[in-house]
Design a protein around this motif. Structure first.
Motif, PDB file in Angstrom:
ATOM      1  N   GLU A  16       0.805  -1.221   0.000  1.00  0.00           N
ATOM      2  CA  GLU A  16       0.000   0.000   0.000  1.00  0.00           C
ATOM      3  C   GLU A  16       0.841   1.274   0.000  1.00  0.00           C
ATOM      4  O   GLU A  16       0.619   2.174  -0.821  1.00  0.00           O
ATOM      5  CB  GLU A  16      -0.954   0.011   1.191  1.00  0.00           C
ATOM      6  CG  GLU A  16      -1.862   1.236   1.211  1.00  0.00           C
ATOM      7  CD  GLU A  16      -2.934   1.126   2.267  1.00  0.00           C
ATOM      8  OE1 GLU A  16      -4.088   1.452   1.944  1.00  0.00           O
ATOM      9  OE2 GLU A  16      -2.631   0.695   3.410  1.00  0.00           O
ATOM     10  N   LEU A  30       0.784   4.165  -2.858  1.00  0.00           N
ATOM     11  CA  LEU A  30       0.376   5.531  -2.492  1.00  0.00           C
ATOM     12  C   LEU A  30       1.512   6.515  -2.757  1.00  0.00           C
ATOM     13  O   LEU A  30       1.280   7.631  -3.232  1.00  0.00           O
ATOM     14  CB  LEU A  30      -0.061   5.585  -1.030  1.00  0.00           C
ATOM     15  CG  LEU A  30      -1.336   4.821  -0.676  1.00  0.00           C
ATOM     16  CD1 LEU A  30      -1.588   4.881   0.833  1.00  0.00           C
ATOM     17  CD2 LEU A  30      -2.533   5.316  -1.460  1.00  0.00           C
ATOM     18  N   GLY A  36       1.609   7.808  -6.183  1.00  0.00           N
ATOM     19  CA  GLY A  36       0.495   8.648  -6.599  1.00  0.00           C
ATOM     20  C   GLY A  36      -0.820   7.939  -6.808  1.00  0.00           C
ATOM     21  O   GLY A  36      -1.815   8.567  -7.172  1.00  0.00           O
ATOM     22  N   PHE A  37      -0.858   6.624  -6.618  1.00  0.00           N
ATOM     23  CA  PHE A  37      -2.128   5.905  -6.720  1.00  0.00           C
ATOM     24  C   PHE A  37      -3.050   6.362  -5.591  1.00  0.00           C
ATOM     25  O   PHE A  37      -2.585   6.638  -4.483  1.00  0.00           O
ATOM     26  CB  PHE A  37      -1.921   4.386  -6.593  1.00  0.00           C
ATOM     27  CG  PHE A  37      -1.354   3.745  -7.814  1.00  0.00           C
ATOM     28  CD1 PHE A  37      -2.196   3.249  -8.805  1.00  0.00           C
ATOM     29  CD2 PHE A  37       0.018   3.631  -7.979  1.00  0.00           C
ATOM     30  CE1 PHE A  37      -1.670   2.644  -9.940  1.00  0.00           C
ATOM     31  CE2 PHE A  37       0.551   3.034  -9.109  1.00  0.00           C
ATOM     32  CZ  PHE A  37      -0.296   2.545 -10.089  1.00  0.00           C
ATOM     33  N   ARG A  38      -4.339   6.420  -5.888  1.00  0.00           N
ATOM     34  CA  ARG A  38      -5.336   6.788  -4.899  1.00  0.00           C
ATOM     35  C   ARG A  38      -6.443   5.745  -4.892  1.00  0.00           C
ATOM     36  O   ARG A  38      -6.943   5.372  -5.969  1.00  0.00           O
ATOM     37  CB  ARG A  38      -5.931   8.168  -5.195  1.00  0.00           C
ATOM     38  CG  ARG A  38      -4.945   9.290  -5.041  1.00  0.00           C
ATOM     39  CD  ARG A  38      -4.500   9.421  -3.567  1.00  0.00           C
ATOM     40  NE  ARG A  38      -3.316  10.259  -3.426  1.00  0.00           N
ATOM     41  CZ  ARG A  38      -2.118   9.830  -3.032  1.00  0.00           C
ATOM     42  NH1 ARG A  38      -1.918   8.565  -2.752  1.00  0.00           N
ATOM     43  NH2 ARG A  38      -1.105  10.659  -2.908  1.00  0.00           N
ATOM     44  N   PRO A  39      -6.844   5.281  -3.697  1.00  0.00           N
ATOM     45  CA  PRO A  39      -7.979   4.356  -3.640  1.00  0.00           C
ATOM     46  C   PRO A  39      -9.211   5.014  -4.247  1.00  0.00           C
ATOM     47  O   PRO A  39      -9.454   6.208  -4.039  1.00  0.00           O
ATOM     48  CB  PRO A  39      -8.165   4.123  -2.133  1.00  0.00           C
ATOM     49  CG  PRO A  39      -6.838   4.461  -1.521  1.00  0.00           C
ATOM     50  CD  PRO A  39      -6.277   5.565  -2.377  1.00  0.00           C
ATOM     51  N   ASN A  40      -9.975   4.235  -5.021  1.00  0.00           N
ATOM     52  CA  ASN A  40     -11.168   4.794  -5.658  1.00  0.00           C
ATOM     53  C   ASN A  40     -12.448   4.377  -4.937  1.00  0.00           C
ATOM     54  O   ASN A  40     -13.541   4.615  -5.449  1.00  0.00           O
ATOM     55  CB  ASN A  40     -11.223   4.424  -7.144  1.00  0.00           C
ATOM     56  CG  ASN A  40     -11.524   2.957  -7.375  1.00  0.00           C
ATOM     57  OD1 ASN A  40     -11.582   2.158  -6.445  1.00  0.00           O
ATOM     58  ND2 ASN A  40     -11.703   2.591  -8.637  1.00  0.00           N
ATOM     59  N   GLY A  56      -6.821   0.862  -6.546  1.00  0.00           N
ATOM     60  CA  GLY A  56      -6.215   2.182  -6.666  1.00  0.00           C
ATOM     61  C   GLY A  56      -6.089   2.570  -8.117  1.00  0.00           C
ATOM     62  O   GLY A  56      -6.001   1.717  -9.007  1.00  0.00           O
ATOM     63  N   LEU A  98      -4.246   5.570 -10.852  1.00  0.00           N
ATOM     64  CA  LEU A  98      -3.262   6.623 -11.107  1.00  0.00           C
ATOM     65  C   LEU A  98      -3.597   7.262 -12.451  1.00  0.00           C
ATOM     66  O   LEU A  98      -3.668   6.550 -13.463  1.00  0.00           O
ATOM     67  CB  LEU A  98      -1.859   6.017 -11.160  1.00  0.00           C
ATOM     68  CG  LEU A  98      -0.700   6.969 -11.477  1.00  0.00           C
ATOM     69  CD1 LEU A  98      -0.496   7.952 -10.325  1.00  0.00           C
ATOM     70  CD2 LEU A  98       0.581   6.173 -11.715  1.00  0.00           C
TER      71      LEU A  98
END
Length: 157
Positions: A131, A135, A138-142, A152, A154
């Protein structure tokens, strides 16, 4: 010819044993399937699976394995098509050297090349999971969960 630096190679009869030898740290095994399972899945999903060996240096030393999914029908109804990183296995002895970041950037480049503007990934939450790595890139949970994993995304724009 000098070819130092990480790069991707297609899985072939010449390098399949090297790919199968990739092992993550024992405490990470809960979070990613072994390469052999990924290659079996690639075999039965030839139109969407994109497996690659990550090698480095002039000697093409194997350091990891990735498998992307390209243009899958996410909802099985034709309404949501996604591409992303399906598997990422960085060999235990090669971790912490930027190969994971290289792998994500390589998948992003392939998705962009095919006209995509988002890269998806799923991860198991918890200690020793990936995780913080995702993160940090730059990945963000959707807000979605799939089989107990966080989804996630990006943006590639």
């Amino acid at each position: 010819m000098i070819t130092s630096g990480p790069r991707l190679e297609e899985i072939t009869p010449r390098n399949i044993d090297a790919a199968l030898a990739i092992r993550v740290l024992p405490e990470q095994e809960f979070a990613v399937s072994p390469v052999v399972k990924s290659l079996a899945e690639a075999y039965v999903h030839p139109g969407t699976a994109w497996p690659r060996l990550i090698v480095d240096g002039d000697d093409a030393r194997p350091v990891g394995f990735l498998m992307a999914f390209l243009d899958i029908d996410w909802g099985d109804d034709g309404t949501v098509i996604r591409s992303g990183l399906w598997r990422l296995n960085i060999d235990a002895g090669a971790q912490g050297r930027g190969y994971g970041r290289f792998a994500v950037e390589a998948v992003a480049a392939e998705i962009r090349r095919r006209g995509g503007d988002e890269l998806y990934v799923t991860w198991h939450p918890g200690e020793h999971g990936p995780e913080n790595f995702y993160l940090g890139l730059g990945f963000r949970p959707n807000g979605e969960m799939v089989e107990g994993e966080v989804v996630g995304v990006l943006g590639l724009g």
